[in-house]
Design an enzyme around this catalytic site. Structure first.
Site, short mmCIF file in Angstrom:
data_model
loop_
_atom_site.label_atom_id
_atom_site.label_comp_id
_atom_site.label_asym_id
_atom_site.label_seq_id
_atom_site.Cartn_x
_atom_site.Cartn_y
_atom_site.Cartn_z
N ASN A 133 0.86 -1.19 0.00
CA ASN A 133 0.00 0.00 0.00
C ASN A 133 0.90 1.25 0.00
O ASN A 133 1.73 1.41 0.89
CB ASN A 133 -0.90 -0.04 1.26
CG ASN A 133 -1.80 1.17 1.35
OD1 ASN A 133 -1.34 2.30 1.20
ND2 ASN A 133 -3.07 0.96 1.62
N HIS A 176 0.96 6.27 1.76
CA HIS A 176 1.75 7.22 2.54
C HIS A 176 2.90 7.86 1.77
O HIS A 176 3.50 8.83 2.24
CB HIS A 176 2.16 6.62 3.87
CG HIS A 176 0.95 6.31 4.71
ND1 HIS A 176 -0.01 7.27 4.96
CD2 HIS A 176 0.50 5.17 5.26
CE1 HIS A 176 -0.98 6.73 5.67
NE2 HIS A 176 -0.70 5.45 5.85
N HIS A 190 -5.76 3.54 -1.47
CA HIS A 190 -7.09 3.87 -0.95
C HIS A 190 -7.44 5.28 -1.43
O HIS A 190 -6.81 6.25 -1.02
CB HIS A 190 -7.03 3.81 0.58
CG HIS A 190 -8.36 4.03 1.26
ND1 HIS A 190 -8.52 3.91 2.61
CD2 HIS A 190 -9.58 4.37 0.77
CE1 HIS A 190 -9.78 4.16 2.93
NE2 HIS A 190 -10.45 4.45 1.82
N ARG A 222 -9.56 8.01 -0.87
CA ARG A 222 -10.51 8.46 0.16
C ARG A 222 -11.38 9.58 -0.35
O ARG A 222 -10.96 10.36 -1.21
CB ARG A 222 -9.73 8.95 1.40
CG ARG A 222 -9.27 7.82 2.29
CD ARG A 222 -8.61 8.38 3.53
NE ARG A 222 -8.39 7.34 4.51
CZ ARG A 222 -9.26 7.03 5.47
NH1 ARG A 222 -10.38 7.69 5.62
NH2 ARG A 222 -8.99 6.05 6.31
N ARG A 240 -7.17 12.77 0.93
CA ARG A 240 -6.07 13.24 1.78
C ARG A 240 -4.70 12.75 1.31
O ARG A 240 -3.69 13.33 1.63
CB ARG A 240 -6.30 12.85 3.24
CG ARG A 240 -6.17 11.38 3.50
CD ARG A 240 -6.26 11.06 4.97
NE ARG A 240 -7.61 11.24 5.49
CZ ARG A 240 -8.04 10.66 6.60
NH1 ARG A 240 -7.22 9.90 7.31
NH2 ARG A 240 -9.26 10.82 7.02
N GLU A 254 -8.79 0.34 -2.83
CA GLU A 254 -9.62 0.36 -1.62
C GLU A 254 -10.53 1.57 -1.70
O GLU A 254 -10.06 2.68 -2.03
CB GLU A 254 -8.76 0.52 -0.37
CG GLU A 254 -7.87 -0.64 -0.09
CD GLU A 254 -7.00 -0.35 1.12
OE1 GLU A 254 -7.21 0.67 1.80
OE2 GLU A 254 -6.11 -1.14 1.38
N THR A 267 -8.06 3.38 8.56
CA THR A 267 -9.27 2.55 8.56
C THR A 267 -9.32 1.76 9.87
O THR A 267 -8.60 0.78 10.04
CB THR A 267 -9.25 1.61 7.34
OG1 THR A 267 -8.89 2.39 6.20
CG2 THR A 267 -10.60 0.99 7.10
N GLU A 281 -10.69 -9.60 3.07
CA GLU A 281 -9.41 -9.21 3.68
C GLU A 281 -9.68 -9.05 5.17
O GLU A 281 -10.54 -8.26 5.59
CB GLU A 281 -8.89 -7.89 3.08
CG GLU A 281 -7.58 -7.49 3.75
CD GLU A 281 -6.91 -6.29 3.10
OE1 GLU A 281 -7.25 -5.94 1.95
OE2 GLU A 281 -6.04 -5.70 3.77
N HIS A 313 -3.41 -4.56 7.80
CA HIS A 313 -3.55 -3.41 8.69
C HIS A 313 -2.68 -3.56 9.94
O HIS A 313 -2.83 -4.50 10.70
CB HIS A 313 -4.99 -3.13 9.13
CG HIS A 313 -5.18 -1.67 9.43
ND1 HIS A 313 -4.81 -1.11 10.62
CD2 HIS A 313 -5.61 -0.65 8.65
CE1 HIS A 313 -5.04 0.19 10.57
NE2 HIS A 313 -5.51 0.50 9.38
N1 PXP Z 1 -5.54 -3.23 3.96
C1 PXP Z 1 -6.54 -2.32 4.01
C2 PXP Z 1 -7.90 -2.72 3.52
C3 PXP Z 1 -6.30 -1.00 4.47
O1 PXP Z 1 -7.31 -0.11 4.52
C4 PXP Z 1 -5.00 -0.65 4.86
C5 PXP Z 1 -4.72 0.75 5.32
O2 PXP Z 1 -5.04 1.67 4.35
C6 PXP Z 1 -3.99 -1.62 4.77
C7 PXP Z 1 -4.29 -2.91 4.35
C8 PXP Z 1 -2.56 -1.31 5.14
O3 PXP Z 1 -2.45 -1.00 6.48
P1 PXP Z 1 -1.07 -0.46 7.05
O4 PXP Z 1 -0.78 0.84 6.37
O5 PXP Z 1 -1.32 -0.33 8.51
O6 PXP Z 1 -0.04 -1.51 6.71
#
Ligand code: PXP
Length: 237
Positions: free
Chosen positions: A7, A10, A43, A45, A49, A70, A101, A151, A191
């Site tokens: 992901n 960031h 994601h 949003r 953001r 996402e 999330t 997931e 997550h």
């Molecule tokens: N999976 C989903 C569905 C998420 O919403 C997120 C966070 O956006 C992640 C995985 C990744 O989480 P993390 O950034 O904490 O590794």
């Protein structure tokens, strides 16, 4: 061997902090794939953001592995997904004030709304995953919606402070993964996973994919910082 979806939200968070063009999540996606990731996750949003519509369109063009979008379960987002056509859509709950999330989608409580969005996406040929808590009722509800994947939200496992709590969360993830697999759905997890807590989950054979973001981007800053400083020092001296 389990697959890794990275992901890159960031990377975009860092760019948005200055409102400029760097770092570009599209460039990051190329590096992520070169390093061997099996997919990219973003994601989009409602408040935009971090990831922007422009990022999503460009990522769809350049990602060579798999692009997992996402998004919240609403019609405006479904419209975007149907025009971009990612390889997978993961429906997630979204609250404006949250930092991230915070929990899974309550599929059981919002059945009709979620079913409507799942049907729209399926009609457009897009497979769908639901991001849900490790709760067997949610797995059964997801199955009734005919989704392709679930997931499992690993946030409570990742944040557990006591061993007993971690044990209970691990067990809940293992049980729900087994049930989802038995019902014919593909199982991924994500997550809050990092370089310490992910290892234990790999004992759960039914989980075939991990989606990890924050810890990888955080580590990239740390292991890249020294080289970045050396480069700047060389320029000014
Ligand atoms: N999976 C989903 C569905 C998420 O919403 C997120 C966070 O956006 C992640 C995985 C990744 O989480 P993390 O950034 O904490 O590794």
């Amino acid at each position: 061997m389990a697959r890794l979806g990275v992901n890159i939200d960031h990377v975009a968070t860092l760019r948005q902090a200055r409102g400029g063009r760097e770092p570009d999540p599209v460039a990051a996606a190329v590096l992520v794939e070169l390093a061997g990731a099996d997919g990219l996750v973003v994601h989009l949003r409602e408040d935009r953001r971090h990831i922007q519509n422009r990022d999503l369109s460009l990522l769809r063009e350049i990602v060579q592995t798999k692009l997992d979008l996402e998004m919240a379960a609403d019609e405006a987002m479904a419209k975007i997904a149907l025009s971009v056509k990612p390889h997978l859509v993961t429906l997630v709950p979204e609250r404006r004030q949250e930092l991230t999330t915070e929990g899974g989608l309550d599929v059981a409580a919002q059945r009709d709304r979620v079913q409507h969005i799942v049907d729209l996406l399926h009609d457009g040929g897009i497979p769908v995953s639901l991001f849900i808590d490790p709760d067997t009722n949610q797995i059964k509800a997801a199955h009734r919606l005919s989704v392709d994947y679930v997931e499992i939200h690993t946030g409570r496992y990742a944040n557990a402070r006591r061993l007993k709590e971690e044990e209970a969360e691990f067990e809940a993830i293992a049980q729900t993964a087994k049930l989802a697999y038995k019902l014919g759905m593909g199982v991924s997890a994500g997550h809050g996973l990092n370089y310490r807590n992910v290892k234990r989950l790999t004992q759960i054979q039914e989980i075939v994919e991990y989606n990890i973001g924050h810890s990888i981007i955080a580590r990239a800053v740390m292991i890249g910082l020294e080289a970045a400083v050396r480069e700047m020092k060389a320029i000014i001296s």
